[in-house]
Structures are given as structure tokens and as C-alpha cells.
Design a protein around this motif. Sequence first.
Motif, mmCIF file in Angstrom:
data_model
loop_
_atom_site.group_PDB
_atom_site.id
_atom_site.type_symbol
_atom_site.label_atom_id
_atom_site.label_comp_id
_atom_site.label_asym_id
_atom_site.label_seq_id
_atom_site.Cartn_x
_atom_site.Cartn_y
_atom_site.Cartn_z
ATOM 1 N N TRP A 272 0.845 -1.202 0.000
ATOM 2 C CA TRP A 272 0.000 0.000 0.000
ATOM 3 C C TRP A 272 0.882 1.255 0.000
ATOM 4 O O TRP A 272 1.986 1.241 0.520
ATOM 5 C CB TRP A 272 -0.842 0.071 1.280
ATOM 6 N N THR A 273 0.382 2.342 -0.543
ATOM 7 C CA THR A 273 0.992 3.642 -0.236
ATOM 8 C C THR A 273 0.427 4.023 1.139
ATOM 9 O O THR A 273 -0.634 3.533 1.522
ATOM 10 C CB THR A 273 0.556 4.745 -1.217
ATOM 11 N N ALA A 274 1.117 4.877 1.884
ATOM 12 C CA ALA A 274 0.566 5.238 3.198
ATOM 13 C C ALA A 274 1.007 6.631 3.612
ATOM 14 O O ALA A 274 2.153 7.022 3.391
ATOM 15 C CB ALA A 274 1.025 4.222 4.239
ATOM 16 N N GLN A 275 0.068 7.383 4.163
ATOM 17 C CA GLN A 275 0.373 8.694 4.725
ATOM 18 C C GLN A 275 -0.187 8.741 6.142
ATOM 19 O O GLN A 275 -1.318 8.305 6.360
ATOM 20 C CB GLN A 275 -0.294 9.850 3.947
ATOM 21 N N ALA A 276 0.598 9.299 7.062
ATOM 22 C CA ALA A 276 0.142 9.384 8.455
ATOM 23 C C ALA A 276 0.060 10.848 8.880
ATOM 24 O O ALA A 276 0.987 11.626 8.644
ATOM 25 C CB ALA A 276 1.116 8.637 9.353
ATOM 26 N N VAL A 277 -1.054 11.221 9.475
ATOM 27 C CA VAL A 277 -1.242 12.598 9.945
ATOM 28 C C VAL A 277 -1.426 12.565 11.471
ATOM 29 O O VAL A 277 -2.388 11.952 11.953
ATOM 30 C CB VAL A 277 -2.503 13.231 9.300
ATOM 31 N N PRO A 278 -0.516 13.200 12.235
ATOM 32 C CA PRO A 278 -0.743 13.253 13.684
ATOM 33 C C PRO A 278 -2.039 14.013 13.966
ATOM 34 O O PRO A 278 -2.331 15.026 13.316
ATOM 35 C CB PRO A 278 0.472 14.029 14.221
ATOM 36 N N SER A 279 -2.819 13.534 14.942
ATOM 37 C CA SER A 279 -4.123 14.166 15.195
ATOM 38 C C SER A 279 -3.959 15.644 15.556
ATOM 39 O O SER A 279 -4.812 16.467 15.228
ATOM 40 C CB SER A 279 -4.880 13.423 16.287
ATOM 41 N N GLN A 280 -2.850 15.948 16.217
ATOM 42 C CA GLN A 280 -2.618 17.353 16.573
ATOM 43 C C GLN A 280 -2.576 18.248 15.317
ATOM 44 O O GLN A 280 -3.119 19.355 15.320
ATOM 45 C CB GLN A 280 -1.266 17.441 17.267
ATOM 46 N N ASP A 281 -1.957 17.738 14.252
ATOM 47 C CA ASP A 281 -1.873 18.514 13.002
ATOM 48 C C ASP A 281 -3.264 18.685 12.398
ATOM 49 O O ASP A 281 -3.627 19.767 11.924
ATOM 50 C CB ASP A 281 -0.973 17.820 11.973
ATOM 51 N N ALA A 282 -4.031 17.592 12.405
ATOM 52 C CA ALA A 282 -5.390 17.676 11.845
ATOM 53 C C ALA A 282 -6.221 18.669 12.647
ATOM 54 O O ALA A 282 -7.015 19.438 12.089
ATOM 55 C CB ALA A 282 -6.037 16.292 11.856
ATOM 56 N N MET A 283 -6.038 18.695 13.957
ATOM 57 C CA MET A 283 -6.801 19.627 14.807
ATOM 58 C C MET A 283 -6.371 21.074 14.545
ATOM 59 O O MET A 283 -7.198 21.979 14.463
ATOM 60 C CB MET A 283 -6.612 19.278 16.291
ATOM 61 N N ARG A 284 -5.066 21.284 14.401
ATOM 62 C CA ARG A 284 -4.579 22.658 14.151
ATOM 63 C C ARG A 284 -5.075 23.172 12.803
ATOM 64 O O ARG A 284 -5.447 24.321 12.672
ATOM 65 C CB ARG A 284 -3.045 22.698 14.189
ATOM 66 N N ARG A 285 -5.085 22.276 11.798
ATOM 67 C CA ARG A 285 -5.537 22.690 10.459
ATOM 68 C C ARG A 285 -6.953 23.230 10.492
ATOM 69 O O ARG A 285 -7.324 24.101 9.718
ATOM 70 C CB ARG A 285 -5.533 21.481 9.514
ATOM 71 N N LEU A 286 -7.764 22.668 11.391
ATOM 72 C CA LEU A 286 -9.169 23.097 11.485
ATOM 73 C C LEU A 286 -9.373 24.080 12.631
ATOM 74 O O LEU A 286 -10.510 24.371 13.013
ATOM 75 C CB LEU A 286 -10.072 21.873 11.653
ATOM 76 N N ASP A 287 -8.246 24.569 13.155
ATOM 77 C CA ASP A 287 -8.294 25.568 14.229
ATOM 78 C C ASP A 287 -9.059 25.047 15.450
ATOM 79 O O ASP A 287 -9.807 25.786 16.069
ATOM 80 C CB ASP A 287 -8.948 26.860 13.692
ATOM 81 N N ARG A 288 -8.856 23.783 15.771
ATOM 82 C CA ARG A 288 -9.575 23.180 16.902
ATOM 83 C C ARG A 288 -8.608 22.588 17.939
ATOM 84 O O ARG A 288 -9.020 21.785 18.769
ATOM 85 C CB ARG A 288 -10.514 22.079 16.403
ATOM 86 N N TYR A 289 -7.332 22.984 17.849
ATOM 87 C CA TYR A 289 -6.397 22.400 18.817
ATOM 88 C C TYR A 289 -6.482 23.137 20.143
ATOM 89 O O TYR A 289 -6.447 24.360 20.182
ATOM 90 C CB TYR A 289 -4.952 22.437 18.294
ATOM 91 N N VAL A 290 -6.611 22.388 21.224
ATOM 92 C CA VAL A 290 -6.624 22.973 22.569
ATOM 93 C C VAL A 290 -5.503 22.307 23.362
ATOM 94 O O VAL A 290 -5.440 21.079 23.435
ATOM 95 C CB VAL A 290 -7.978 22.691 23.282
ATOM 96 N N GLU A 291 -4.616 23.117 23.902
ATOM 97 C CA GLU A 291 -3.497 22.572 24.672
ATOM 98 C C GLU A 291 -4.024 21.964 25.976
ATOM 99 O O GLU A 291 -4.876 22.559 26.634
ATOM 100 C CB GLU A 291 -2.549 23.741 24.989
ATOM 101 N N VAL A 292 -3.547 20.772 26.325
ATOM 102 C CA VAL A 292 -3.924 20.220 27.632
ATOM 103 C C VAL A 292 -2.651 19.888 28.408
ATOM 104 O O VAL A 292 -1.649 19.483 27.820
ATOM 105 C CB VAL A 292 -4.795 18.939 27.535
ATOM 106 N N ALA A 293 -2.738 20.065 29.727
ATOM 107 C CA ALA A 293 -1.582 19.763 30.564
ATOM 108 C C ALA A 293 -1.304 18.269 30.480
ATOM 109 O O ALA A 293 -2.200 17.474 30.194
ATOM 110 C CB ALA A 293 -1.901 20.152 32.005
ATOM 111 N N ASP A 294 -0.059 17.901 30.686
ATOM 112 C CA ASP A 294 0.307 16.497 30.811
ATOM 113 C C ASP A 294 0.247 15.710 29.501
ATOM 114 O O ASP A 294 0.212 14.488 29.506
ATOM 115 C CB ASP A 294 -0.622 15.809 31.843
ATOM 116 N N SER A 295 0.186 16.431 28.358
ATOM 117 C CA SER A 295 0.148 15.670 27.098
ATOM 118 C C SER A 295 1.562 15.440 26.567
ATOM 119 O O SER A 295 1.750 14.735 25.592
ATOM 120 C CB SER A 295 -0.686 16.418 26.053
#
Length: 309
Positions: A272-295
Motif C-alpha cells: 500500500w501507499t501510506a500517509q500518516a497525519v498526527p491528530s494534533q496537526d489535523a486539529m490545528r488545520r481546522l483551528d480546533r487544537y486545545v493545549e492540555v496539561a500532561d500531554s
Amino acid sequence: MSSLRTDDDTWDIASSVGATAVMVAAARAAETERHDALINDPYAKVLVEGAGAGAWRFIADEDLVAKASESDPEVGALFEHMKNYQAVRTHFFDAFFSAAVDAGVRQIVILASGLDSRAFRLPWPAGTVVYEIDQPLVLDYKSSTLAAHGVAPTAERREVPIDLRQDWPAALVATGFDPARPTAWLAEGLLMYLPADAQDRLFAQITELSAPGSQVAAESMGVHAPDRRERMRERFASIASQIDIEPMDITELTYEDPDRAEVAEWLAAHGWTAQAVPSQDAMRRLDRYVEVADSDGQSFSTFTTGTKL
Ligand code: SAM
């Protein structure tokens, strides 16, 4: 390692792994009601309501969150992060299916479909067949609840009621699945509930059933250090007791296996071809990233997509 699981355990919609399907549907229901919603899941609400009382009720209840935030100020951020994560995840995989049908794929398999209502809410082109695989009682609950509300599928929908640790390929083919046609596969909210060897087997079976041009998408959790898992478990138990809900300890249902294969690496090594996107990147792209302590700056998960060569 999971403490509540056995190799052949079963569940209904309100228990064990089944209840996790209600949790994520509750997040989709809450997102759908936002004025700036990223997704539209008009059926999530009735599916959650019909499942009875459970830990999921805190998801939509701002008062409960405010109450819990009084003694733990991080709770608000944590809940916002979790809800945003679910919205971004649904948005990502909706887009995956949209691209797959644009590429001409008309055979869809949703693994561990739970209360996923894509077969009822996405605008599938004529001739699309959507197969849904999950435990029998989970599928029964979804189809009977939606039928009782007069909701019909937007594609030809075929249920495959079987556990994914059993011979699901045979059950899928018996329901009419054609391995000679390209397929779009989704494993969303599933892999952490499977032991590492069952995950490898699952992808080997998907590969075996995938004609060239097939597409696959999967969500996979990062492996977290035991002390961080313990801190998160304690935090959720404390929140649950403050707001008087039954704690739902996901860590007792999941298999946190440090040797689990990276999905993108596994796919790339198996045609297969494969691409991986960290969820943090996907969240930032949609302006929905919220920083949480201890991550520790880590993404909660990775969204992987691939195409069969
Ligand atoms: N994919 C759905 C979504 O994102 O809304 C449901 C996700 S829910 C967190 C997990 C689902 O995985 C549940 O519906 C559960 O029944 C299903 N599941 C977990 N392990 C399974 C297995 N071994 N066989 C079949 N279904 C399984």
C-alpha cells in the motif's frame, strides 16, 4: 494491558466496548449542535438518547463540566480537547470517504461501525454498497433505533454482525462483498480495542480482500507511559466522582501494546501507499487544537490513509 477483556468477550450498546460507541456518538451530537460545526450527524442524538443513562451524558452538559472545573481547572480544557478531537476525527474520515467515491470506489466497509451513521447521512453515489461490521447487539441497536425514527440509509447498507477477532472475511463475502472490486475501508475507534496481533491479522485480511485502487483509513492511538495512563485514570475517576457519574475507564478496555505495528509502516511494507497525519496537526488545520496539561506535546492519535497498489 487490558484488565476487563477476554479473547471472546461480547457486549451490547450500553456495556464494555459497546458503551464507547455511545461516548463518541455523544461527541458527534454535541458538535452537530454548534453554530460552527465541522460535521453534521443528525442521527447521533437519538442514538445516544436511546442507549439509556451513562457516562456519556457529561459530554453535552456544560453545567457538569463547569462543576468539575471548580476543583480541577484543567477539566474544561480537557473536555474541549476531547470533543474537538472527535469532531476533527469525524471530519477527517468523512473527507476520506468523499475522496474515495470521487475516485470511483463504490464498495465501502466500516469496521467496528458502532453508532457511525455514515451509511445514513453521507450523500453516497447511486450503486454504492456500505458494509458495516460490529458485534450483533450493537448493529441491532443502531438499525432498530434509526428505523423507529423513520431514518433510511442513503446507500445499500449490509450488516455483518460478527466479532472482528473471528472469521469476518468469510462473513463479509457471504453478505455479497466482492474482493475483485476496489473498496474503501475504515477502522475508526477500533485498533486500541484489539490486541497487537489481532491488529496485524486484521490488516493482513484487509490486504487479502483489497483489489488494486482500494483505499484504507485508520485511527491509531499513541502508546503512553504507564505513569501518564495512571494519572489520566485517576483524573477521570476524580472528575466522575465529583459530578456523580459512573467512571468509564477506557484503559481497562484497551490493549496498550508497546510492540503494536505503526499502521503506515505496516501498510507500506504490504503493498500500500501510506500517509500518516498526527491528530494534533489535523486539529490545528481546522483551528480546533486545545493545549492540555500532561500531554507531553504528544498527539493523541494518528490518522493513516493508504491506497492499494
Ligand atoms: N467506529 C465507530 C465510531 O467511530 O463511531 C465506533 C467506535 S467505538 C469507540 C468502538 C466500536 O468498536 C464499538 O462499536 C465496538 O462494538 C467495536 N468493536 C471493538 N472491538 C470489536 C471487535 N473485536 N469486533 C467487532 N467490533 C468491535
